[in-house]
Structure formats: C-alpha cells, structure tokens
Design a protein around this motif. Structure first.
Motif, PDB file in Angstrom:
ATOM      1  N   LEU A 190     -43.393  -3.032  -4.277  1.00 35.97           N
ATOM      2  CA  LEU A 190     -43.626  -1.798  -3.527  1.00 35.97           C
ATOM      3  C   LEU A 190     -42.336  -1.092  -3.092  1.00 35.97           C
ATOM      4  O   LEU A 190     -42.342   0.131  -2.933  1.00 35.97           O
ATOM      5  CB  LEU A 190     -44.508  -2.077  -2.311  1.00 35.97           C
ATOM      6  CG  LEU A 190     -45.926  -2.583  -2.630  1.00 35.97           C
ATOM      7  CD1 LEU A 190     -46.697  -2.855  -1.347  1.00 35.97           C
ATOM      8  CD2 LEU A 190     -46.676  -1.611  -3.516  1.00 35.97           C
ATOM      9  N   PRO A 193     -39.465  -0.358  -4.748  1.00 38.01           N
ATOM     10  CA  PRO A 193     -39.015   0.710  -5.646  1.00 38.01           C
ATOM     11  C   PRO A 193     -39.939   1.938  -5.610  1.00 38.01           C
ATOM     12  O   PRO A 193     -39.466   3.077  -5.684  1.00 38.01           O
ATOM     13  CB  PRO A 193     -39.043   0.064  -7.036  1.00 38.01           C
ATOM     14  CG  PRO A 193     -39.023  -1.392  -6.801  1.00 38.01           C
ATOM     15  CD  PRO A 193     -39.679  -1.607  -5.466  1.00 38.01           C
ATOM     16  N   GLN A 194     -41.237   1.713  -5.473  1.00 37.56           N
ATOM     17  CA  GLN A 194     -42.175   2.836  -5.410  1.00 37.56           C
ATOM     18  C   GLN A 194     -41.984   3.640  -4.123  1.00 37.56           C
ATOM     19  O   GLN A 194     -42.043   4.868  -4.134  1.00 37.56           O
ATOM     20  CB  GLN A 194     -43.615   2.323  -5.497  1.00 37.56           C
ATOM     21  CG  GLN A 194     -43.930   1.686  -6.844  1.00 37.56           C
ATOM     22  CD  GLN A 194     -45.332   1.160  -6.883  1.00 37.56           C
ATOM     23  OE1 GLN A 194     -46.249   1.932  -7.165  1.00 37.56           O
ATOM     24  NE2 GLN A 194     -45.526  -0.116  -6.587  1.00 37.56           N
ATOM     25  N   GLU A 225     -38.844   5.703  -4.474  1.00 39.94           N
ATOM     26  CA  GLU A 225     -39.114   6.891  -5.294  1.00 39.94           C
ATOM     27  C   GLU A 225     -39.801   7.966  -4.456  1.00 39.94           C
ATOM     28  O   GLU A 225     -39.416   9.137  -4.489  1.00 39.94           O
ATOM     29  CB  GLU A 225     -39.988   6.545  -6.491  1.00 39.94           C
ATOM     30  CG  GLU A 225     -40.328   7.760  -7.339  1.00 39.94           C
ATOM     31  CD  GLU A 225     -41.154   7.407  -8.567  1.00 39.94           C
ATOM     32  OE1 GLU A 225     -41.156   8.235  -9.504  1.00 39.94           O
ATOM     33  OE2 GLU A 225     -41.780   6.332  -8.606  1.00 39.94           O
ATOM     34  N   LEU A 226     -40.784   7.571  -3.687  1.00 37.08           N
ATOM     35  CA  LEU A 226     -41.508   8.510  -2.830  1.00 37.08           C
ATOM     36  C   LEU A 226     -40.562   9.169  -1.834  1.00 37.08           C
ATOM     37  O   LEU A 226     -40.570  10.394  -1.650  1.00 37.08           O
ATOM     38  CB  LEU A 226     -42.641   7.785  -2.106  1.00 37.08           C
ATOM     39  CG  LEU A 226     -43.468   8.633  -1.151  1.00 37.08           C
ATOM     40  CD1 LEU A 226     -44.335   9.598  -1.934  1.00 37.08           C
ATOM     41  CD2 LEU A 226     -44.319   7.730  -0.275  1.00 37.08           C
ATOM     42  N   SER A 247     -38.855   5.110 -10.076  1.00 37.26           N
ATOM     43  CA  SER A 247     -39.207   3.693 -10.010  1.00 37.26           C
ATOM     44  C   SER A 247     -39.608   3.179 -11.384  1.00 37.26           C
ATOM     45  O   SER A 247     -40.384   3.814 -12.093  1.00 37.26           O
ATOM     46  CB  SER A 247     -40.357   3.487  -9.030  1.00 37.26           C
ATOM     47  OG  SER A 247     -40.785   2.143  -9.070  1.00 37.26           O
ATOM     48  N   ILE A 252     -41.481   0.779 -11.700  1.00 36.95           N
ATOM     49  CA  ILE A 252     -42.809   0.214 -11.463  1.00 36.95           C
ATOM     50  C   ILE A 252     -43.752   1.341 -11.066  1.00 36.95           C
ATOM     51  O   ILE A 252     -43.467   2.101 -10.142  1.00 36.95           O
ATOM     52  CB  ILE A 252     -42.759  -0.851 -10.359  1.00 36.95           C
ATOM     53  CG1 ILE A 252     -41.820  -1.979 -10.769  1.00 36.95           C
ATOM     54  CG2 ILE A 252     -44.139  -1.373 -10.034  1.00 36.95           C
ATOM     55  CD1 ILE A 252     -41.451  -2.916  -9.654  1.00 36.95           C
ATOM     56  N   ASP A 253     -44.867   1.452 -11.771  1.00 34.10           N
ATOM     57  CA  ASP A 253     -45.850   2.477 -11.455  1.00 34.10           C
ATOM     58  C   ASP A 253     -47.236   1.836 -11.517  1.00 34.10           C
ATOM     59  O   ASP A 253     -47.854   1.771 -12.579  1.00 34.10           O
ATOM     60  CB  ASP A 253     -45.748   3.650 -12.439  1.00 34.10           C
ATOM     61  CG  ASP A 253     -46.661   4.801 -12.059  1.00 34.10           C
ATOM     62  OD1 ASP A 253     -47.009   4.931 -10.863  1.00 34.10           O
ATOM     63  OD2 ASP A 253     -47.035   5.573 -12.961  1.00 34.10           O
ATOM     64  N   ASN A 292     -51.941  -0.910  -5.566  1.00 29.48           N
ATOM     65  CA  ASN A 292     -51.059  -0.744  -4.403  1.00 29.48           C
ATOM     66  C   ASN A 292     -51.823  -0.946  -3.100  1.00 29.48           C
ATOM     67  O   ASN A 292     -51.305  -1.567  -2.160  1.00 29.48           O
ATOM     68  CB  ASN A 292     -50.402   0.637  -4.414  1.00 29.48           C
ATOM     69  CG  ASN A 292     -49.233   0.700  -5.363  1.00 29.48           C
ATOM     70  OD1 ASN A 292     -48.590  -0.294  -5.642  1.00 29.48           O
ATOM     71  ND2 ASN A 292     -48.956   1.888  -5.873  1.00 29.48           N
TER      72      ASN A 292
END
Length: 146
Positions: free
Chosen positions: A81, A83-84, A87-88, A104, A106-107, A113
C-alpha cells in the motif's frame, strides 16, 4: 482519578507512570523509576489488553501465531500500500507542482486494497492489545498525523 491527553505522565511518588495510546489501544504502559529503569505494567483486569494477555498465557502457541500473523499482515500492507499511497499523494496539487508524480509499480483493484486495509486494522488491534508498537510497522494503523 486523573485524566490527561496522550501521551501521559503521572507522578507516583518519586517514580512515574508513562502511558501512550493509539487509535486501537495502548502503545505503552510503563513504570519509570527515579533511577531511569523501566518496567512494563500488566494490563488491568477487565480490559481487552488483559483478555489478550490471558489468551497468550493459556494458549502460548495461539498467542504467538496471532502476533506473528499481525506482523506479517502489516509488513505486507506496508510493502503493497505504501507505493500506491505515495502515487496518490504525488498527484495532489500541493505536491504535483513541486515534484514529479510517482507511478506505483503496484496497482491493485479497489476491493483488494479495501480487504488489505480491513485486515491491517485487525492486525493493528492485535498489536495494540499486546501493547506492542513500532513506528514504521504500525504507521498505517496510527494514521498520517501520528
């Protein structure tokens, strides 16, 4: 009876009691002696922390499995979470003007999530009930302002 905002310090003669709580439960309950030595205090009977300590005493294997599981869950959540979240945050107008947006690697789908976040909440409760806290590992359950 005395109350205080967290973290709290209560004088007890020459010694003191230091207490810190998180959103999920206790982080620290220590008797601090005048010489600087510290001892973790046992949870009060009737509290969730006491119930969790009793579980570990009666069933040490179950207690260890819960503790290890919580650490694993929070570590995985931190890896997946973070890296996500970065990114946000880098796409917010506040940061987008100053830094290049982070993409990120990771998606995950929203449902995954959400599940990871809920499981992390349970792991945070487990760590709070055992009065364990690590700044990095428990950052997700502390919140951004902690």
């Amino acid at each position: 009876m005395r109350t205080s905002d967290m973290p709290a310090w209560f004088p007890l003669g020459a010694d003191s009691i230091e207490v810190a709580a998180s959103r999920y439960g206790m982080q620290r309950i220590h008797l601090v002696r005048v010489d600087g030595s510290q001892r973790r205090l046992d949870p009060a009977p009737g509290t969730p922390e006491h119930w969790r300590a009793q579980l570990s005493r009666r069933h040490p294997g179950v207690g260890r499995a819960l503790a290890v599981g919580a650490v694993i869950v929070l570590t995985i959540n931190l890896i997946l979470l973070a890296p996500q979240l970065l990114e946000l945050l880098t796409h917010l107008p506040l940061w987008a003007d100053r830094f290049a947006p982070f993409a990120s690697p990771i998606d995950l789908p929203a449902g995954v999530n959400t599940a990871l976040t809920l499981i992390a909440g349970l792991a945070g409760i487990e760590r709070a009930l055992t009065v364990r806290h690590h700044r990095l590992l428990d950052a997700e359950t502390d919140g951004i302002d902690a």
